[in-house]
Write a protein that holds these residues in place. Structure first.
Motif, PDB file in Angstrom:
ATOM      1  N   ALA A   1       0.829  -1.209   0.000  1.00 47.85           N
ATOM      2  CA  ALA A   1       0.000   0.000   0.000  1.00 47.85           C
ATOM      3  C   ALA A   1       0.861   1.255   0.000  1.00 47.85           C
ATOM      4  CB  ALA A   1      -0.932  -0.008   1.218  1.00 47.85           C
ATOM      5  N   VAL A   2       1.978   1.222   0.725  1.00 41.94           N
ATOM      6  CA  VAL A   2       2.906   2.360   0.721  1.00 41.94           C
ATOM      7  C   VAL A   2       3.411   2.623  -0.695  1.00 41.94           C
ATOM      8  CG1 VAL A   2       5.150   3.197   1.529  1.00 41.94           C
ATOM      9  CG2 VAL A   2       3.614   2.038   3.117  1.00 41.94           C
ATOM     10  N   VAL A   3       3.752   1.554  -1.403  1.00 36.66           N
ATOM     11  CA  VAL A   3       4.219   1.705  -2.785  1.00 36.66           C
ATOM     12  C   VAL A   3       3.105   2.253  -3.666  1.00 36.66           C
ATOM     13  CG1 VAL A   3       5.108   0.470  -4.794  1.00 36.66           C
ATOM     14  CG2 VAL A   3       5.928  -0.125  -2.515  1.00 36.66           C
ATOM     15  N   ALA A   4       1.864   1.781  -3.457  1.00 39.31           N
ATOM     16  CA  ALA A   4       0.740   2.291  -4.241  1.00 39.31           C
ATOM     17  C   ALA A   4       0.557   3.790  -4.023  1.00 39.31           C
ATOM     18  CB  ALA A   4      -0.541   1.540  -3.862  1.00 39.31           C
ATOM     19  N   VAL A   5       0.722   4.232  -2.785  1.00 40.13           N
ATOM     20  CA  VAL A   5       0.620   5.662  -2.478  1.00 40.13           C
ATOM     21  C   VAL A   5       1.727   6.437  -3.194  1.00 40.13           C
ATOM     22  CG1 VAL A   5       0.772   7.380  -0.633  1.00 40.13           C
ATOM     23  CG2 VAL A   5      -0.515   5.269  -0.277  1.00 40.13           C
TER      24      VAL A   5
END
Length: 306
Positions: free
Chosen positions: A233-237
């Motif tokens: 999710a951090v990468v998606a952000v």
């Protein structure tokens, strides 16, 4: 081999849900200037609280409520640590991830007397919503009519978060707090309050993701069951640049990779090999994003010089 099936698409939609909810939380935090990388730990806390609440009450709805409350309370560490006490958000988040892993393992032993995995018939899972009018339609029935309420809610929340951020005065203030807190403060915006409230709201979103992970997918809790989804999710952000709509597109990619790993495992490939598929896709997306940014830099530099 029937590699792409309606069941796989259904699994993909399920896999997207916790990642997307965590990514929405990260986008909100990023917009107010708090770099949140604690979603891994928040998902784990939410998953544990959901199972515990469902087990003790016999209600999936109360389990979700327990996940919300537990994750919001856990998020107070970041909300006040990074604002009131002005600590380094990255250091705080890493500590929260470590704390979540240790705390859930400890509580699992203390409350249920087991280690590793907790499964019990008293755990009420989230029901799959079956829409009779489309349930019999091939593919569409599997995709739309066999999901939990949290799956529908996460896509509605994506639209709501995007609307609030870009179409409302509250969203304008949030973006101002993240881009120039001193200017926002001079305009009468309470920067500290906006950051604290936003981090707590983000915690609630991640709590929903944890509830989906434990009650909506498997109906059990296992140590470390977030399994890197918070980091994805951090990468998606990062790929979405704090834009919830773009982050949602990235989550679709990672959800497909997650479902693909499960499909490959069912075909007989060792789980040590299939489990790395989502992370390989994540790294590839980061590399492609970095190369595109690097390729744009010379052109933008020339335009600035001109």
């Amino acid at each position: 081999m029937d590699f792409i099936s309606a069941f796989m698409v259904n699994s993909t939609v399920q896999a997207i849900t916790p990642i997307l909810l965590a990514a929405l939380a990260g986008c909100l935090c990023g917009r107010v200037g708090v770099f949140n990388i604690a979603m891994e730990g928040q998902l784990l806390i939410g998953a544990f609280c959901a199972v515990a609440g469902s087990h003790y009450t016999g209600s999936a709805a109360l389990g979700v409520a327990a996940a919300l409350v537990g994750t919001v309370v856990f998020s107070l560490i970041l909300a006040y640590g990074a604002t009131v006490f002005r600590g380094d958000a990255v250091v705080i988040c890493i500590g929260m991830n470590l704390l979540a892993a240790g705390l859930t393992a400890y509580l699992l032993r203390q409350l249920f007397g087991v280690s590793g995995v907790f499964s019990d018939p008293n755990i009420a899972e989230l029901a799959k919503i079956r829409i009779s009018s489309i349930q019999s339609i091939p593919w569409l029935g599997w995709i739309v009519s066999r999901q939990t309420v949290l799956t529908y809610l996460c896509w509605a929340l994506t639209a709501i978060v995007a609307y609030v951020l870009f179409r409302t005065p509250v969203g304008l203030r949030m973006r101002g707090v993240g881009e120039d807190p001193e200017a926002a403060q001079s305009m009468g915006v309470d920067v500290r309050r906006y950051r604290v409230v936003t981090v707590l709201v983000a915690g609630a979103l991640t709590g929903l993701g944890g509830a989906q992970l434990s009650l909506g997918t498997v109906g059990i809790f296992s140590e470390g069951m977030s399994a890197g989804r918070g980091w994805i999710a951090v990468v998606a952000v990062m790929l979405g640049r704090d834009n919830p709509l773009l982050a949602a597109l990235a989550c679709v990619l990672f959800g497909i990779a997650d479902a693909l790993s499960v499909k490959l495992q069912s075909q007989g490939l060792p789980n040590q090999l299939t489990d790395i598929v989502p992370y390989v896709v994540t790294l590839a997306a980061l590399v492609v994003s970095y190369r595109r940014k690097r390729d744009r830099r010379p052109a933008s530099a020339e335009a600035a010089a001109a």
